[in-house]
Design a protein around this motif. Structure first.
Motif, PDB file in Angstrom:
ATOM      1  N   LYS A   3     -42.987 -44.207 -28.942  1.00 42.95           N
ATOM      2  CA  LYS A   3     -43.528 -43.342 -30.120  1.00 42.95           C
ATOM      3  C   LYS A   3     -43.683 -44.961 -31.034  1.00 42.95           C
ATOM      4  O   LYS A   3     -41.839 -45.026 -31.346  1.00 42.95           O
ATOM      5  N   PRO A   6     -41.890 -43.352 -37.534  1.00 40.80           N
ATOM      6  CA  PRO A   6     -42.691 -43.102 -38.908  1.00 40.80           C
ATOM      7  C   PRO A   6     -41.084 -43.657 -39.958  1.00 40.80           C
ATOM      8  O   PRO A   6     -40.043 -43.709 -40.288  1.00 40.80           O
ATOM      9  N   GLU A  11     -45.280 -40.556 -43.763  1.00 43.02           N
ATOM     10  CA  GLU A  11     -45.739 -40.458 -43.090  1.00 43.02           C
ATOM     11  C   GLU A  11     -44.493 -39.264 -42.036  1.00 43.02           C
ATOM     12  O   GLU A  11     -44.721 -38.453 -40.788  1.00 43.02           O
ATOM     13  N   LEU A  12     -43.486 -39.044 -42.129  1.00 44.22           N
ATOM     14  CA  LEU A  12     -42.196 -37.867 -41.506  1.00 44.22           C
ATOM     15  C   LEU A  12     -42.835 -36.591 -41.477  1.00 44.22           C
ATOM     16  O   LEU A  12     -42.792 -36.585 -40.748  1.00 44.22           O
ATOM     17  N   THR A  14     -46.283 -36.053 -42.040  1.00 47.02           N
ATOM     18  CA  THR A  14     -47.365 -35.682 -41.638  1.00 47.02           C
ATOM     19  C   THR A  14     -46.534 -35.887 -39.574  1.00 47.02           C
ATOM     20  O   THR A  14     -47.834 -35.048 -38.760  1.00 47.02           O
ATOM     21  N   GLU A  15     -45.866 -36.502 -39.076  1.00 43.68           N
ATOM     22  CA  GLU A  15     -45.050 -36.296 -38.170  1.00 43.68           C
ATOM     23  C   GLU A  15     -44.890 -34.985 -37.837  1.00 43.68           C
ATOM     24  O   GLU A  15     -45.260 -34.208 -36.478  1.00 43.68           O
ATOM     25  N   ASP A  18     -47.057 -32.435 -37.129  1.00 39.38           N
ATOM     26  CA  ASP A  18     -48.021 -32.262 -35.812  1.00 39.38           C
ATOM     27  C   ASP A  18     -47.568 -32.556 -35.177  1.00 39.38           C
ATOM     28  O   ASP A  18     -47.417 -31.168 -33.445  1.00 39.38           O
ATOM     29  N   VAL A  19     -46.120 -32.163 -34.940  1.00 39.00           N
ATOM     30  CA  VAL A  19     -45.390 -32.224 -33.304  1.00 39.00           C
ATOM     31  C   VAL A  19     -45.192 -30.157 -33.654  1.00 39.00           C
ATOM     32  O   VAL A  19     -44.937 -30.247 -32.550  1.00 39.00           O
ATOM     33  N   GLN A  33     -44.207 -31.574 -28.126  1.00 37.75           N
ATOM     34  CA  GLN A  33     -44.468 -32.382 -28.746  1.00 37.75           C
ATOM     35  C   GLN A  33     -42.384 -33.440 -29.212  1.00 37.75           C
ATOM     36  O   GLN A  33     -42.935 -31.846 -29.876  1.00 37.75           O
ATOM     37  N   THR A  35     -40.441 -35.124 -32.236  1.00 35.64           N
ATOM     38  CA  THR A  35     -40.643 -36.532 -32.856  1.00 35.64           C
ATOM     39  C   THR A  35     -40.212 -38.154 -32.567  1.00 35.64           C
ATOM     40  O   THR A  35     -39.450 -38.048 -31.323  1.00 35.64           O
ATOM     41  N   ALA A  36     -40.089 -39.133 -32.979  1.00 35.34           N
ATOM     42  CA  ALA A  36     -40.569 -39.974 -32.585  1.00 35.34           C
ATOM     43  C   ALA A  36     -38.853 -40.779 -33.120  1.00 35.34           C
ATOM     44  O   ALA A  36     -38.093 -41.211 -32.214  1.00 35.34           O
ATOM     45  N   SER A 165     -37.662 -36.098 -43.004  1.00 33.27           N
ATOM     46  CA  SER A 165     -38.715 -35.851 -43.225  1.00 33.27           C
ATOM     47  C   SER A 165     -38.849 -34.562 -45.241  1.00 33.27           C
ATOM     48  O   SER A 165     -39.146 -33.966 -45.371  1.00 33.27           O
TER      49      SER A 165
END
Length: 292
Positions: A3, A6, A11-12, A14-15, A18-19, A33, A35-36, A165
Motif C-alpha cells: 500500500k 499516507p 490522509e491518515l 481517512t485511511e 477506511d480500515v 484490513q 493500515t499501510a 492519525s
C-alpha cells in the motif's frame, strides 16, 4: 503490491476510517484490513477498534457500547486480513452482550466481550479532572519525537518521527528513557473531522486508548522498546464508556501504573473531555519482560 503510505494527517485519518469500515462477508462474520504503516506486528488498538466495529454492527441502533474486555493471545500479522467472528450472546430489554474472536490463518489472535446498553438516566458522580495546561500550550507529538530522534537507532527513526492519525500533546514532555513517576497526562484527538456517529467515535477512542498507556509502567525503570532490553506487549485491555464525546476534539488521558511485578505492569487511564467530564476509563496489563 504494498500500500502507498499516507503522509498527511487528513490522509491518515481517512485511511484509519477506511480500515474501521469492515467488510461483512457473512452473518456475524467480518473482514478487516490493516493500515499501510503497520510494522512488525499489528497494533493492538486497531484490533480492539475493529472488533468493536464488528460487535456494534450486530446490535440495534438504540444501543451503544458501554464496556469491553479483551485479551491478546498471539501477535497479529501485518500482511494478512483479520477475520472477526461475532457471537450474539444475549439481547435483553436494556443490554446486549457480544463476544468477538479475531482470526488470522485459522488461529485466534484476540478475543473480546462487549456489552451494549440503551440510553438511561441514573445517579452520577466522578473524580475531578486534574488541572493541567491546555493542549494549545503544549508541544505537538511530532515535534517532541523529532527533538529526541537522535536517541533512537537509525533503523527505527523514520517510524519514531512519522506523522500519525492521532495528535498527542504531552503535559510532561521529558526525554524517553529517563526515570519518572509511573504516571502521565496526555491530551489527544483525531487529526481530522469524524462522522457524527457516536459508535464511530467510540471505536476511534478504543483505537487511541492503546497508545501510550503501556509506557506508563515503563517510566520508573527508564525502559524503551527500541533499546532491545525489554520485551513489551499488551496482554489485555478493558474499556468503559461513561458519556458521549467527540474523538476529533481534545480529550485528556490521565494515566498511572500502581504496580509492576512478575514481568507484567498494570496501567490505568481516565479520559476527560475539555469540560472536565469523565467520558471513559481504561485498564491494561502489559508484558514488560527483561531481556538478557
Amino acid at each position: 503490491m504494498s500500500k502507498e503510505l499516507p503522509e498527511t494527517p487528513r490522509e491518515l485519518v481517512t485511511e484509519l476510517l477506511d480500515v474501521l469500515d469492515l467488510e461483512r462477508i457473512e452473518e456475524n462474520l467480518f473482514r478487516g484490513q490493516n493500515t499501510a504503516d503497520a510494522e512488525f506486528r499489528l497494533f493492538g488498538g486497531q484490533v480492539i477498534a475493529q472488533a468493536l466495529v464488528a460487535a456494534s454492527r450486530t446490535v440495534a441502533d438504540d444501543r451503544t457500547a458501554h464496556s469491553l474486555h479483551a485479551y491478546f493471545m498471539r501477535p497479529g500479522a501485518i500482511d494478512v486480513p483479520v477475520i472477526y467472528q461475532v457471537e450474539r450472546d444475549r439481547d435483553g430489554k436494556s443490554f446486549s452482550t457480544r463476544r468477538v474472536v479475531a482470526i488470522q490463518n485459522g488461529r485466534p489472535i484476540f478475543n473480546m466481550a462487549v456489552s451494549f446498553q440503551i440510553a438511561e438516566e441514573g445517579y452520577e458522580h466522578q473524580f475531578d479532572m486534574p488541572d493541567v495546561p491546555a493542549p494549545e500550550d503544549l508541544m505537538p507529538e511530532t515535534q517532541w519525537r523529532e527533538s529526541f530522534a537522535h536517541m533512537v537507532p537509525a533503523q527505527f527513526r523514520d517510524r519514531f518521527t512519522r506523522e500519525r492519525s492521532i495528535d498527542f500533546r504531552r503535559v510532561d514532555p521529558s526525554p524517553p528513557g529517563e526515570g519518572r513517576e509511573p504516571a502521565q497526562n496526555i491530551w489527544f484527538r483525531v487529526q481530522g473531522t469524524v462522522p457524527d456517529d457516536q459508535a464511530v467515535h467510540r471505536c476511534l477512542l478504543a483505537y487511541a486508548s492503546d497508545m501510550s498507556l503501556l509506557s506508563t509502567c515503563q517510566r520508573p525503570h527508564g525502559l524503551q522498546w527500541f533499546t532491545g532490553e525489554v520485551q513489551v506487549a499488551s496482554l489485555d485491555h478493558a474499556l468503559w464508556f461513561h458519556a458521549p464525546f467527540k474523538a476529533d476534539e481534545w480529550l485528556l488521558y490521565v494515566q498511572d501504573s500502581p504496580r509492576a511485578s512478575g514481568a507484567r505492569g498494570l496501567n490505568r487511564g481516565s479520559i476527560y473531555n475539555r469540560e472536565g467530564v469523565l467520558v471513559a476509563s481504561v485498564a491494561q496489563e502489559g508484558l514488560i519482560r527483561p531481556r538478557g
